[in-house]
Scaffold this motif. Structure first.
Motif, PDB file in Angstrom:
ATOM      1  N   CYS A 128      -5.879  -1.404  11.079  1.00  0.00           N
ATOM      2  CA  CYS A 128      -5.146  -2.360  10.249  1.00  0.00           C
ATOM      3  C   CYS A 128      -4.803  -3.623  11.035  1.00  0.00           C
ATOM      4  CB  CYS A 128      -3.879  -1.704   9.703  1.00  0.00           C
ATOM      5  SG  CYS A 128      -2.915  -2.758   8.606  1.00  0.00           S
ATOM      6  N   THR A 166      -4.733  -0.579  -7.417  1.00  0.00           N
ATOM      7  CA  THR A 166      -3.511  -1.368  -7.340  1.00  0.00           C
ATOM      8  C   THR A 166      -3.102  -1.743  -8.757  1.00  0.00           C
ATOM      9  OG1 THR A 166      -4.228  -2.265  -5.225  1.00  0.00           O
ATOM     10  CG2 THR A 166      -2.415  -3.401  -6.339  1.00  0.00           C
ATOM     11  N   TYR A 221       0.054  -0.253  -4.814  1.00  0.00           N
ATOM     12  CA  TYR A 221      -1.154   0.515  -4.537  1.00  0.00           C
ATOM     13  C   TYR A 221      -0.814   1.992  -4.681  1.00  0.00           C
ATOM     14  CZ  TYR A 221      -4.924   2.478  -1.623  1.00  0.00           C
ATOM     15  OH  TYR A 221      -5.974   3.197  -1.139  1.00  0.00           O
ATOM     16  N   ILE A 226      -2.550   0.125   5.295  1.00  0.00           N
ATOM     17  CA  ILE A 226      -3.653  -0.659   4.726  1.00  0.00           C
ATOM     18  C   ILE A 226      -3.266  -2.125   4.569  1.00  0.00           C
ATOM     19  CG2 ILE A 226      -5.208  -0.925   2.742  1.00  0.00           C
ATOM     20  CD1 ILE A 226      -4.854   2.032   2.163  1.00  0.00           C
ATOM     21  N   CYS A 227      -2.095  -2.365   3.980  1.00  0.00           N
ATOM     22  CA  CYS A 227      -1.774  -3.751   3.635  1.00  0.00           C
ATOM     23  C   CYS A 227      -1.184  -4.537   4.799  1.00  0.00           C
ATOM     24  CB  CYS A 227      -0.823  -3.800   2.426  1.00  0.00           C
ATOM     25  SG  CYS A 227       0.856  -3.261   2.793  1.00  0.00           S
ATOM     26  N   CYS A 270       0.823  -1.215   0.000  1.00  0.00           N
ATOM     27  CA  CYS A 270       0.000   0.000   0.000  1.00  0.00           C
ATOM     28  C   CYS A 270       0.852   1.257   0.000  1.00  0.00           C
ATOM     29  CB  CYS A 270      -0.972  -0.004   1.177  1.00  0.00           C
ATOM     30  SG  CYS A 270      -0.189   0.294   2.770  1.00  0.00           S
ATOM     31  N   LYS A 310      -8.158   5.266  -6.153  1.00  0.00           N
ATOM     32  CA  LYS A 310      -7.185   4.450  -5.411  1.00  0.00           C
ATOM     33  C   LYS A 310      -7.198   3.085  -6.086  1.00  0.00           C
ATOM     34  CE  LYS A 310      -8.488   6.893  -1.234  1.00  0.00           C
ATOM     35  NZ  LYS A 310      -9.568   7.642  -1.951  1.00  0.00           N
ATOM     36  N   LEU A 355      -7.265  -1.742  -2.951  1.00  0.00           N
ATOM     37  CA  LEU A 355      -6.063  -2.499  -2.608  1.00  0.00           C
ATOM     38  C   LEU A 355      -6.210  -3.949  -3.044  1.00  0.00           C
ATOM     39  CD1 LEU A 355      -3.316  -2.612  -1.063  1.00  0.00           C
ATOM     40  CD2 LEU A 355      -4.643  -3.385   0.910  1.00  0.00           C
ATOM     41  N   ARG A 356      -5.241  -4.442  -3.734  1.00  0.00           N
ATOM     42  CA  ARG A 356      -5.208  -5.835  -4.164  1.00  0.00           C
ATOM     43  C   ARG A 356      -3.936  -6.430  -3.604  1.00  0.00           C
ATOM     44  NH1 ARG A 356      -8.754  -8.842  -7.712  1.00  0.00           N
ATOM     45  NH2 ARG A 356      -7.578 -10.635  -8.427  1.00  0.00           N
ATOM     46  N   GLU A 357      -4.026  -7.581  -2.983  1.00  0.00           N
ATOM     47  CA  GLU A 357      -2.824  -8.078  -2.324  1.00  0.00           C
ATOM     48  C   GLU A 357      -2.235  -9.326  -2.933  1.00  0.00           C
ATOM     49  OE1 GLU A 357      -2.664  -7.405   2.057  1.00  0.00           O
ATOM     50  OE2 GLU A 357      -4.829  -7.433   1.732  1.00  0.00           O
TER      51      GLU A 357
END
Lengths: 671, 671
Positions: free
Chosen positions: A79, A191, A135, A44-45, A39, A189, A207-209
């Motif tokens: 978080c 990713t 991100y 966030i991540c 992120c 926002k 957000l993509r993880e």
């Protein structure tokens, strides 16, 4: 009071002074410490977790840790809950310096953390994928200073992630149709998946993880895919499918012939295997709760014919001398140009081939097994219709391919079949009674165990697979049923009714059936030819390398995993070696593909490796034929097998009678 | 005797000493002299012709030329015959030095020779395409040292052409299926098309001399393609087609609406225009005796909506503030990813857009007209449904788009039609008699010439096109039929029966028909709105630039070519300017596309240019409305037109009556 503070990162030991207020993620980056973040420091991540190492302070010359970083704020607390991060961990991006600290980076917060597999030299294979997720928060369009959404995305990646400094960032054209809706869906926002730090290949709102890639092994018989988390190296789903090209020909040469005989035949086979892979990738993606369009990168291996057909190349040139490859080096192409609908800009990386008969699968095996990393003289054989053989160590590597034919895979064997339920895969023959016991695929019990009949009731006993025929013949030799020349000794028929005349030769009845499973003289001949070819290939490389023995033997491929090393030596498939140095590598080609998928430096390594391997062409080597003939005997006509002799009691040499023919003393067998 | 010799090349004047035996092509390359070659010095292509300049020797300090190069051999003699090269020309690659020489390189042997078009600053536009042809002889495969055919091709390009020195040479994946057959068909002699010196995009057996590219202009109404020889810059075939998107909406905004209203509508329009372009490229290729698969590169321009739809981007964001472009910068994509089946690795280069309403077509116009290259304050207007307007010089460039609407294209005009046979395109009105004479599209004669009736018998006189209505209204103003406020003076009806009451207003009967062609008060209003918008846009830019006058006006677009500059000024479409400084640029957008197609340095120039242009958004500029209202009068309400006044006798200002309404003195006109 100082307006800066000392930070020491463990386990790397890197240290530096930073102005108070600097967050630990920024400090880590500035020091080149391997601390992950998707992120970009927005709490966030949760990837950048560190442990403020109080206990370690004295050791690093720091007095106390109390209040040496900012207290936790709201964003960090949220978080923590969402990511399940417990104290004493802190988010590096939120912990701002107030005094000297020691910060420990746990393995799960390191970018290059996971080990795919230790290679034999114990060197760890770190994860360093070609595609990474970033991100970013993108500036919204402004009517007063018009610019493209794409340019503002690129600008965000440049300023927030320092991407595009060396090479201008660009986007794949397939990304354009969804670019604007994705930016707006994520409220600016998003990713971005960025390849090699310079090409945007996918974009998601928010957000993509998880970044997914697939390692693919295209075999003549099966196609296998391992869906892999590119950030961790972990396999998240795997599946295999029958290669649909089988309907055009069972083995490689029949597919090459199909292409020669049928205009458009190569294109048919290309379409078939691509469609199969597309289905397979959709299947593994679904299994992992994802979609094929989430797959960002594919690494692929296969023998030269499979490799060429997949890339849309007619393999006709591989069917005859000089066996010219269309391309040998590693090759990258957009997945969509190969009819794979994956992420918009997904690329496919095909590992390099070594020669016309030694493919990307062999290069992958070399990458996975690393013979070039140590001093041991290592022989690697990947057994299939063609055996691909590698020999060498850090100084020099040789490769060849040997035309073993399909006998090792159960073809050309009277009761032969694929390794499927019902197939005999292991065999033991009592040296006194000459009675056999065996195991079949999918059943734990041996044939003389209680419950065997019940366990095999559904499938029956249908035939014998490659590893089964090898063990059967090796056991027949050890029990004295056949001589060093491979001829079944008709005299033994007096000792057991399992040995029966079969026309002008004898056979051994392994299972009573129905159906009866026999090992015939022809079966033994077929295996003799195959193992002679395999040995001759290995021997040819040993001659070229000027060595008489090898330190280590690796049996690669699914087949290799099922062969007992001693039986392989009894048969003379491989040269003599200490039994504990003969290992099965399983699907080493697939492992090599996985390694190339997740580590870009090791792509360069396998490319160098493939270029550096010296190729020996068995088809034109004069000594190959001599070795081949000599290697027909069990275990071998001339080569010494001291390790084998120490491990098992070999039967005393008998003088062969008159070749294939059974002795005169024929018993009234079945017709 | 010296073992080296002096070579002087003209016209460049470059000189150097070389060992005897060096050929002149090698000497030229070593000195950086611009001497062409496709075959790489094999006496095949005949491109490297030079004239051994005997007469010039003394001037360069060389005594005599006799026998100073090797005599002609067989290969050269054969090439002479085949290529029609006469003495005193020699092939540079065959003429080896035996003594000092002066060698003149004729224009046709220079790589950067042809001029596409001189830009206004007289700077020549050299040909320096992204794709070049290279003939090579590839080593055959050798079983003893296996390597891929592709690697040997790359090796040949590296050693014979010094390619791949900076960036590794690679091949497009679409080349793979035909690579091996092409190499063998050419007996290992092939011509490779290489892009940017690092990517092989096509391959042919033997020597190939013509490299083709296409410059494409996607207009809202028509799509035009110019097939161009990339080595000479010459257009070898051209064709246009109606943009099939017209069935989704006549103008840009109705296409944007179509996309908003219909899910999948944008994709439909994308597919339609791509299919149209594919057909068009096949057509121009066939016209040039080639195939679409011979097209190596495409350069494309269009307004932002056309540009986005072609690239597969829904133009919905362009339909409302802030008019966000998906991408503004130039963009490259494989042609096949845009559904164009051209050469295997053909790429498409889309020129940059400037803002949401100022597209790649405007950038191309700027590239072609070069306002940034001189000191003259230049106004460029590209008239269409939206007029794109550029103003500036080498110091600064401004751009805007003005919503002129479709009146200039004949829409919204009672008898309006496209510029097609039968349409009135030029008009003159006698100031005394108020009688009109006119010309129609496709006919040379004026309506009062003998033979006009015969010449128009087939098509008839069907309507009036954009340039026709402009001339008609300007002539009506000059003849005093309408006042500065645009109202037809009903009093004039007494002087000519062509002026007739038409409901509550008057009209002018231009042609008697059938059908009758009239200029109505509504027609004039529509043109007033359009010309007011156009002028206001130009004026807005002049305000921002803080200039009161411009030095030069360029009317771009097909429409601009048909407007008489004086009529345009009479109407007040453009600000006052010396008549000889008002020029028509024709299809300047198409010219810009052709320039970008054949010169890669000028791609960088247009990219810089587009980034540097300051965009002015008319939709949010407060002063735009004020200018618009003021600009409704003829020629303009407030702006001075001294140049115009010197050139034509303008009618004396009359006080306007009561707006649109005709005077009381109504005559009994038709109902």
């Amino acid at each position: 009071m100082a307006d800066d503070a000392l930070v020491v990162f463990t386990p790397s030991g890197r240290r530096g002074r930073f102005p108070l207020g600097t967050d630990l993620l920024a400090a880590a980056r500035s020091l080149g410490v391997d601390l992950d973040s998707v992120c970009g420091g927005r709490a966030i991540c949760g990837r950048c977790r560190v442990r403020i190492g109080e206990g370690a302070f004295a050791k690093h010359g720091i007095a106390s840790a109390a209040d040496h970083v900012d207290a936790e704020g709201e964003a960090e607390a949220r978080c923590r809950v969402r990511r399940g991060i417990d104290p004493p961990f802190r988010l590096g991006c939120q912990a701002a310096l107030r005094g000297d600290v020691v910060a420990d980076v746990p393995p799960e917060a390191q970018v290059h953390r996971q080990v795919v597999r230790k290679r034999p030299d114990e060197r760890e294979i770190a994860v360093d994928p070609v595609v990474r997720l970033h991100y970013v928060e993108v500036e919204e369009p402004d009517i007063a200073t018009p610019s493209g959404d794409l340019e503002r995305l690129i600008e965000a990646l440049a300023t927030q992630w320092k991407l595009g400094e060396l090479t201008a960032l660009e986007a794949d054209s397939a990304l354009l149709p969804t670019l604007q809706t994705t930016l707006r869906a994520g409220d600016w926002k998003v990713t971005a998946a960025v390849r090699e730090g310079r090409r945007i290949v996918a974009l998601w709102p928010g957000l993509r993880e998880r970044a997914l890639g697939a390692a693919v092994d295209i075999g003549s018989t099966t196609v296998a895919a391992h869906l892999t988390d590119l950030a961790t190296g972990e396999v998240v789903a795997a599946a295999g499918a029958m290669n649909p090209q089988i309907r055009f020909g069972e083995d490689l040469m029949s597919r090459v012939s199909y292409s020669m005989m049928n205009p458009g035949g190569a294109a048919e086979m290309t379409a078939a295997v691509r469609a199969c892979l597309a289905d397979l990738l959709a299947e593994v993606a679904a299994e992992a709760g994802a979609d094929a369009s989430d797959i960002l990168e594919v690494a692929i291996v296969g023998n030269p014919v499979m490799h060429h057909l997949f890339l849309g190349i007619d393999p006709v040139e591989l069917g005859g001398a000089p066996f010219a490859l269309a391309l040998a080096d590693a090759f990258e192409a957009p997945a969509r140009s190969l009819d794979l609908a994956l992420a918009p800009g997904a690329m496919l990386y095909a590992l390099p081939c070594i020669a016309g008969h030694v493919g990307a699968d062999a290069a992958a095996v070399a990458l996975a097994e690393g013979p070039h990393l140590g001093d041991e003289m290592t022989l690697i054989v990947d057994v299939g219709t063609n055996a691909e053989i590698l020999l060498g160590n850090r100084g020099r590597l040789l490769a060849c391919s040997s035309p073993t034919g399909p006998a090792f895979e159960g073809a050309q064997i009277s009761a032969g079949q694929r390794a499927a339920p019902g197939a005999i895969e292991r065999v033991r023959i009592d040296r006194e009674t000459l009675e056999a016991r065996y195991r079949v695929v999918g059943v734990e019990a041996w044939s003389d165990d209680a419950g065997f009949a019940e366990a095999t009731r559904r499938t029956g006993i249908t035939g014998i697979c490659g590893s089964g025929i090898i063990e059967a013949i090796a056991e027949m030799f050890l029990a004295g049923i056949l001589g060093a020349d491979g001829v079944i000794d008709g005299a033994m028929a007096a000792r057991s009714e399992r040995i029966e005349a079969d026309g002008r030769t004898f056979s051994y009845r392994l299972a009573d059936g129905p159906p009866e499973i026999r090992v015939t003289q022809n079966d033994i001949r077929a295996i003799q030819l195959a193992k002679g070819a395999l040995y001759a290939g290995a021997r040819l490389l040993m001659d070229r390398m000027a060595v008489e023995t090898v330190d280590r033997v690796v049996l690669a491929g699914a087949f290799g995993s099922h062969i007992d090393p001693l039986h392989a030596m009894v048969l003379g498939m491989i040269p003599d070696c200490a039994p504990d140095k003969v290992t099965a590598a399983g699907n080493a080609a697939g492992t090599g593909a996985r390694i190339a998928l997740v580590n870009r430096a090791l792509r360069r390594e396998v490319e160098e490796l493939a270029r550096g391997i010296e190729k020996v062409e068995t088809a034109v080597a004069a000594d190959f034929q001599a070795h081949f003939v000599a290697a027909m005997a069990f275990p071998h006509g001339t080569a010494p097998y001291p390790n084998l002799a120490r491990a098992v009691r070999l039967p005393e040499a008998k003088a062969s009678a008159t070749g294939d023919r059974p002795r005169r003393r024929r018993r009234g067998g079945r017709t």
